[in-house]
Scaffold this motif. Structure first.
Motif, mmCIF file in Angstrom:
data_model
loop_
_atom_site.group_PDB
_atom_site.id
_atom_site.type_symbol
_atom_site.label_atom_id
_atom_site.label_comp_id
_atom_site.label_asym_id
_atom_site.label_seq_id
_atom_site.Cartn_x
_atom_site.Cartn_y
_atom_site.Cartn_z
ATOM 1 N N ALA A 52 0.820 -1.223 0.000
ATOM 2 C CA ALA A 52 0.000 0.000 0.000
ATOM 3 C C ALA A 52 0.847 1.262 0.000
ATOM 4 C CB ALA A 52 -0.943 -0.006 1.208
ATOM 5 N N SER A 53 2.063 1.171 0.525
ATOM 6 C CA SER A 53 2.900 2.375 0.603
ATOM 7 C C SER A 53 3.778 2.539 -0.643
ATOM 8 C CB SER A 53 3.753 2.354 1.878
ATOM 9 O OG SER A 53 4.580 1.212 1.915
ATOM 10 N N GLY A 84 -9.593 -9.530 -1.669
ATOM 11 C CA GLY A 84 -9.842 -8.321 -2.454
ATOM 12 C C GLY A 84 -9.020 -7.120 -2.035
ATOM 13 N N LEU A 85 -8.004 -7.344 -1.198
ATOM 14 C CA LEU A 85 -7.230 -6.214 -0.649
ATOM 15 C C LEU A 85 -6.056 -5.815 -1.544
ATOM 16 C CD1 LEU A 85 -7.375 -7.504 3.009
ATOM 17 C CD2 LEU A 85 -8.254 -5.272 2.291
ATOM 18 N N ILE A 86 -5.541 -6.769 -2.293
ATOM 19 C CA ILE A 86 -4.481 -6.470 -3.266
ATOM 20 C C ILE A 86 -4.823 -7.184 -4.572
ATOM 21 C CG2 ILE A 86 -2.671 -6.155 -1.514
ATOM 22 C CD1 ILE A 86 -1.568 -8.924 -2.223
ATOM 23 N N THR A 87 -4.222 -6.701 -5.636
ATOM 24 C CA THR A 87 -4.412 -7.366 -6.920
ATOM 25 C C THR A 87 -3.058 -7.498 -7.609
ATOM 26 O OG1 THR A 87 -5.665 -7.323 -8.996
ATOM 27 C CG2 THR A 87 -4.955 -5.204 -8.143
ATOM 28 N N GLY A 88 -2.883 -8.589 -8.358
ATOM 29 C CA GLY A 88 -1.565 -8.889 -8.898
ATOM 30 C C GLY A 88 -1.554 -9.055 -10.403
ATOM 31 N N VAL A 100 -5.798 -2.437 -3.373
ATOM 32 C CA VAL A 100 -7.136 -2.106 -3.900
ATOM 33 C C VAL A 100 -7.759 -1.089 -2.941
ATOM 34 C CG1 VAL A 100 -9.400 -2.995 -4.599
ATOM 35 C CG2 VAL A 100 -7.354 -4.412 -4.930
ATOM 36 N N PRO A 101 -7.593 0.190 -3.218
ATOM 37 C CA PRO A 101 -8.040 1.203 -2.254
ATOM 38 C C PRO A 101 -9.533 1.137 -1.981
ATOM 39 C CG PRO A 101 -7.182 2.243 -4.278
ATOM 40 C CD PRO A 101 -6.934 0.779 -4.390
ATOM 41 N N GLU A 102 -10.320 0.702 -2.976
ATOM 42 C CA GLU A 102 -11.777 0.605 -2.773
ATOM 43 C C GLU A 102 -12.130 -0.393 -1.672
ATOM 44 O OE1 GLU A 102 -10.207 0.186 -5.635
ATOM 45 O OE2 GLU A 102 -10.778 1.926 -6.852
#
Lengths: 114, 114
Positions: A52-53, A84-88, A100-102
């Motif tokens: 995220a950073s 659903g927190l990250i996507t690769g 995934v900021p949403e």
């Protein structure tokens, strides 16, 4: 509010009233608990903060900061991606991850954020 | 930002920069992961929403909506209380529970809320 909250999607545009507004249904609770469970591990939480950073992070650059082997990194990225927190995206040998900021917004909203 | 985030307290007044700003330390990740793990169970999430959507709730009024026995309710309220998400007061035979809004705010802030 129940109508908007029953949407299957985790899209913040059509989900959710904060949990302080009314009791969660069993279906909603199952859905969100799985996201919180993904966050409920210190290695995954550090991994998420590393992704995220940055704009995007290669799996090959996560072993060092996390002090974990590549199979362990892969295990945790898989769980975060399923939540659903990250996507690769695979490029050559490696996966590159973005947050995934949403999904973070949806969780904040559930916890009473605006 | 590191100085404010290293505070032991979960008080939102002195904690935390969002995880998207910089990587979490191992100590921070341990601390927050335990709160997310408490939220990572559908029964506890419904329990929290029942408490959060009322001024306070008697343990005796949680069995019905959750369809769980009193020992199970007690198990889950204990975990939520240890995570700082609810707080209880014993009156006579029963515990009465209220939500801790500051803890929800801290988690929202970690996830990038303002």
């Amino acid at each position: 509010m129940t109508a908007t909250r029953s949407a299957a999607s985790l899209d913040p545009a059509n989900c959710c009233s904060p949990l302080a507004n009314e009791a969660l249904s069993e279906e909603e609770a199952e859905r969100f608990a799985s996201v919180f469970a993904a966050l409920g591990d210190p290695v995954r939480l550090r991994l998420l903060s590393l992704v995220a950073s940055a704009d995007e992070v290669c799996s090959c650059n996560l072993e060092g900061p996390l002090a974990r082997s590549q199979p362990t990194v892969s295990h945790h990225t898989k769980i975060l991606a399923e939540a659903g927190l990250i996507t690769g995206e695979k490029r050559g040998r490696w996966m590159w991850w973005t947050v995934v900021p949403e999904q973070l917004a949806t969780i904040r909203q559930l916890l009473g954020g605006s």
